[in-house]
Enzyme design. Structure first.
Site, PDB file in Angstrom:
ATOM      1  N   GLY A 262      12.764   8.319 -12.558  1.00 33.70           N
ATOM      2  CA  GLY A 262      13.173   6.914 -12.540  1.00 33.70           C
ATOM      3  C   GLY A 262      14.680   6.776 -12.559  1.00 33.70           C
ATOM      4  O   GLY A 262      15.380   7.395 -11.760  1.00 33.70           O
TER       5      GLY A 262
ATOM      6  N   GLY B  46       0.867  -1.177   0.000  1.00 35.83           N
ATOM      7  CA  GLY B  46       0.000   0.000   0.000  1.00 35.83           C
ATOM      8  C   GLY B  46       0.901   1.223   0.000  1.00 35.83           C
ATOM      9  O   GLY B  46       1.795   1.339   0.840  1.00 35.83           O
TER      10      GLY B  46
ATOM     11  N   ASP C 128       7.467   5.671  -3.392  1.00 35.10           N
ATOM     12  CA  ASP C 128       7.100   5.804  -1.970  1.00 35.10           C
ATOM     13  C   ASP C 128       8.361   5.966  -1.121  1.00 35.10           C
ATOM     14  O   ASP C 128       8.391   6.751  -0.175  1.00 35.10           O
ATOM     15  CB  ASP C 128       6.342   4.562  -1.483  1.00 35.10           C
ATOM     16  CG  ASP C 128       5.099   4.283  -2.308  1.00 35.10           C
ATOM     17  OD1 ASP C 128       4.514   5.243  -2.838  1.00 35.10           O
ATOM     18  OD2 ASP C 128       4.732   3.103  -2.425  1.00 35.10           O
TER      19      ASP C 128
ATOM     20  N   GLU D 298       0.674   4.318   0.872  1.00 39.17           N
ATOM     21  CA  GLU D 298       0.784   5.198   2.043  1.00 39.17           C
ATOM     22  C   GLU D 298       1.407   4.490   3.230  1.00 39.17           C
ATOM     23  O   GLU D 298       2.147   5.093   4.002  1.00 39.17           O
ATOM     24  CB  GLU D 298      -0.586   5.777   2.416  1.00 39.17           C
ATOM     25  CG  GLU D 298      -1.250   6.565   1.281  1.00 39.17           C
ATOM     26  CD  GLU D 298      -1.948   5.666   0.270  1.00 39.17           C
ATOM     27  OE1 GLU D 298      -2.068   4.441   0.523  1.00 39.17           O
ATOM     28  OE2 GLU D 298      -2.367   6.186  -0.788  1.00 39.17           O
TER      29      GLU D 298
HETATM   30  O1  KDG Z   1       3.583   2.704  -4.870  1.00 37.93           O
HETATM   31  C1  KDG Z   1       3.514   1.310  -4.692  1.00 37.93           C
HETATM   32  C2  KDG Z   1       2.087   0.944  -4.490  1.00 37.93           C
HETATM   33  O2  KDG Z   1       1.382   1.256  -5.654  1.00 37.93           O
HETATM   34  C3  KDG Z   1       1.895  -0.489  -4.171  1.00 37.93           C
HETATM   35  O3  KDG Z   1       2.589  -0.832  -2.997  1.00 37.93           O
HETATM   36  C4  KDG Z   1       0.455  -0.904  -4.067  1.00 37.93           C
HETATM   37  O4  KDG Z   1      -0.739   0.867  -3.063  1.00 37.93           O
HETATM   38  C5  KDG Z   1      -0.577   0.168  -4.015  1.00 37.93           C
HETATM   39  C6  KDG Z   1      -1.425   0.392  -5.188  1.00 37.93           C
HETATM   40  O5  KDG Z   1      -2.550   0.839  -5.006  1.00 37.93           O
HETATM   41  O6  KDG Z   1      -0.995   0.145  -6.303  1.00 37.93           O
END
Ligand code: KDG
Length: 314
Positions: free
Chosen positions: A226, A34, A256, A36
């Site tokens: 990137g 996720g 993140d 966040e």
């Molecule tokens: O930034 C990485 C996230 O995208 C991943 O961990 C999963 O939160 C996520 C998503 O909604 O794609």
């Protein structure tokens, strides 16, 4: 209270251990993902305090999500919803360089996030509120939760940080552009890739895009390129940061990591160049391991990537 507060969905993650089609995998590795919570963990590993607000289902995946994030030292404030499941993400490695993700999150517990899940006192007591463009894409109530958290932060003089984090599987470019534009105008710090910036503003290159985003209001604009590093416009001053060269195992989570280290160092009162250097190093660490957040560095590790391997006496 926590220095950084964030809100969003974290899913159980099923990741293919090998390259190939999912149907040929005999097992999948279970973890969590996720954007966040990745960021909250990154901030915590760098020694600052963080809190994560969400909703999970009353199921094993929900307990995995909350337990894992809590074990990283993040203050977890997740309501348990007995009538909706925890969302699921599946990760397939189609080649060495290609990672594909699949979501099973429509109607998930976290898609039911709403303004009443936002602990206003927690937000008011923070130094930074961080939101991402994923949460407003989950549902109208989740979008309202983000808006409410941003309102509360602004009224209390808490810095608002926004990572565009555009996910095309969740909403189309027009809807995303409109909402992200509104949020960016109310943010102090924004993180975007070049294509994400173009959802909201026009510009030929990263410097034009950053200038256009800064015009909307934010004092810190960070454009991620990137493997080409980053370009930042911080209080009007341009900073071009070279990338750290590392072997890429899994690019998911790099953004993140980048944002988490920038914010952790900003909270720590570090100068802009140090915040950016930490952000680049954390982004590089994140891509060297298969998980979305497991590779996030501690403070002691931050300098390791730039070190000359010949200097290593062990
Ligand atoms: O930034 C990485 C996230 O995208 C991943 O961990 C999963 O939160 C996520 C998503 O909604 O794609």
């Amino acid at each position: 209270s926590a220095e950084l507060v964030t809100l969003g969905e974290t899913m159980a993650l099923l990741a293919a251990p090998q390259i190939g089609l999912l149907r040929h995998m005999h097992s999948l590795n279970l973890s969590i993902a996720g954007a966040e919570s990745n960021l909250a963990i990154g901030v915590r590993r760098l020694g600052r305090t963080s809190a994560w607000l969400s909703r999970v289902g009353d199921d094993e995946f929900g307990r995995l999500v909350t337990g894992t994030i809590r074990s990283e030292g993040v203050d977890v404030r997740a309501a348990v919803d007995s009538s909706a499941p925890t969302g699921l993400m599946v990760k397939e490695r189609r080649s060495d360089a290609i990672t594909r993700v699949q979501y099973y999150r429509a109607g998930s517990a976290a898609s039911r996030l709403s303004p009443s899940d936002v602990d206003e006192d927690l937000v008011r007591a923070a130094r930074v509120l961080h939101v991402s463009g994923i949460t407003p894409a989950l549902s109208a109530t989740a979008r309202d939760a983000v808006r409410a958290a941003v309102d509360t932060a602004r009224q209390a003089g808490v810095l608002v940080s926004l990572d565009f984090n555009y996910r095309s599987r969740l909403w189309d470019a027009d809807a995303a552009g409109a909402e992200l534009g509104e949020l960016a105008a109310r943010a102090d710090i924004v993180f975007a890739t070049v294509p994400e910036a173009r959802l909201v503003v026009a510009g030929d290159d990263e410097s034009e895009l950053a200038a256009a985003l800064a015009k909307l209001g934010p004092r810190h604009v960070l454009v991620k390129r990137g493997s080409r590093g980053s370009y930042a416009l911080l209080d009007g001053a341009a900073h071009d940061a070279a990338p750290q060269r590392v072997p890429v195992v899994d690019p998911v989570g790099a953004g993140d990591a980048f944002a988490s280290a920038y914010l952790a160092e900003l909270i720590g009162g570090r100068p802009a160049d140090e915040c950016l250097a930490a952000a680049s190093a954390a982004g590089a660490f994140a891509v060297t391991v298969p998980g979305d957040w497991e590779g996030l560095p501690s403070r002691e590790e931050l300098h390791l990537l730039g070190a000359d391997p010949d200097d290593d006496i062990h």
